[in-house]
Design an enzyme around this catalytic site. Structure first.
Site, PDB file in Angstrom:
ATOM      1  CB  SER A 103      -1.132   0.062   1.221  1.00  0.00           C
ATOM      2  OG  SER A 103      -1.933  -0.848   1.032  1.00  0.00           O
ATOM      3  CE  LYS A 106      -4.640   1.720  -0.447  1.00  0.00           C
ATOM      4  NZ  LYS A 106      -4.242   0.486  -0.350  1.00  0.00           N
ATOM      5  CB  SER A 161      -4.349   1.082   3.805  1.00  0.00           C
ATOM      6  OG  SER A 161      -3.398   0.780   2.902  1.00  0.00           O
TER       7      SER A 161
END
Length: 394
Positions: A103, A106, A161
């Site tokens: 993640s 991101k 997340s």
């Protein structure tokens, strides 16, 4: 204020606007790619001009002065310590090793999509917005049929997340594949050539990789943007629930929150953590002390359990602050084309810039939205006029 249209006109308006937005967004990858240049030019002054940058070598790279503190021994497969202000890389280990980012990817998603979506926009989530979310994904709790502000969705991305929030935001800016393409172009424009985007939320996908160097580039660039810096530094927020209620969400970056027995790091200002079974634990962390900001990336520690990523980042941050002025840089996060001839880089926005109100879009964003809206309105008007002419003729 709500304006109503007949279903037929409403569909025509929506299609026209989507065509305009899609057309506008297709220009982004080409424009960004045209700006991309060779990254990691090495330390200032041409010290690495005679050969490849030390950052492309395996093992730990550092140029200490006599008496400089030793680099900590950490188990991560790859890591970087850099000055967020100047972009100087102070030390690194296998900086360009391509690994799954989880993640932490991101951050690149936010760098790509945030400029197109001011926080005050509201959107009712449809079934197509939530399609394709991978099994086992981290979720913030986005519900089909409910209306969310874009700022709520960004809280879901940065704090929880939430892959569901990423999917909705991607659908608002052209769709999943188009978003991945724009992210790829954004990475190239920033000089991050190790990154290959397959799934914008960071979910494991064949061929999806990044590097500690690239993640440090994304973290540094994010800190220079006020909206990104604000979101990534949040400890907690309220997220809309059913029936007009809300519930609390907390940032999963334990080095920021101090959750689960991890001691919070003094002066930490973000950025993003991640985990998948394939990537292991990954982290981009930034902290400020005595007017200096460092950004550290840690990818997949091999020892110490699930919290090792935070403790290894802590050790690297401590070393970076202690080594101030005691090491020469081994490379740079700044592409050579963007490096000033003299003077430091701009101070990160997380520290130097005034932070705008959370849901208050800036004038550049507003102008872009109005421009797209005006173009969409013109196309819609033309389509409706042609329909009227055809109906009158028949």
């Amino acid at each position: 204020m709500t304006i109503g249209f007949s279903p037929r006109v409403s569909r025509a308006a929506r299609s026209s606007c989507m065509l305009c937005v899609a057309g506008l967004l297709t220009l982004v990858p080409a424009a960004a790619a045209a700006r991309a240049e060779r990254p990691d030019p090495g330390p200032p002054g041409g010290a690495a001009a005679a050969g490849p940058s030390p950052l492309h070598r395996s093992g730990t790279q550092v140029r200490p002065h006599p008496g400089a503190p030793p680099v900590p021994d950490v188990s991560a497969l790859s890591w970087v310590v850099a000055d967020a202000g100047t972009g100087d890389v102070l030390a690194a280990n296998d900086a360009h090793r391509e690994l799954p980012p989880a993640s932490t990817l991101k951050t690149l998603f936010a760098l790509t999509v945030l400029p197109a979506l001011p926080g005050g926009i509201r959107h009712e989530v449809g079934p197509e917005d939530l399609s394709g979310i991978g099994p086992g994904s981290s979720l913030v709790g986005v519900v089909e049929g409910q209306t969310y502000r874009v700022s709520d969705l960004w809280n879901g991305v940065f704090l929880n997340s939430g892959n569901d929030a990423v999917h909705v935001l991607a659908s608002l800016t052209g769709g999943w594949s188009a978003t991945a393409a724009r992210m790829q172009a954004e990475a190239r424009a920033l000089g991050a050539l190790d990154t290959h985007v397959r799934s914008p939320d960071g979910y494991d996908a064949p061929g999806q990789v990044s590097s500690a160097y690239d993640l440090a580039v994304f973290g540094r660039e994010g800190l220079r943007r006020p909206d990104f810096a604000r979101y990534c530094a949040k400890v907690d927020a309220l997220f809309p629930g059913r029936d007009g209620g809300s519930y609390g969400i907390m940032n999963t970056n334990r080095l920021l929150t101090g959750a689960d027995g991890v001691e919070p790091y003094p002066g930490l200002i973000g950025v993003k953590n991640g985990y998948t079974s394939n990537a292991g634990n990954t982290l981009i962390a930034a902290a400020r002390r005595d007017g200096r900001t460092l950004v550290v990336t840690v990818m997949n520690p091999q020892e110490g359990g699930g919290h090792a990523v935070y403790e290894e980042a802590r050790s690297l941050l401590d070393w970076g602050f202690e080594a101030d002025g005691e090491v020469d840089p081994v490379g740079s996060l700044v592409p050579e084309r963007a490096r000033p001839r003299q003077g430091p880089q701009a101070t990160p926005a997380a520290v130097a810039a005034a932070t705008p109100a959370e849901d208050e879009p800036g004038w550049p964003e507003t102008g872009a939205i109005l421009g797209v809206a005006g173009l969409g309105a013109g196309v819609m008007a033309l389509a409706l006029r042609l329909r009227l002419v055809r109906d009158e003729g028949s």
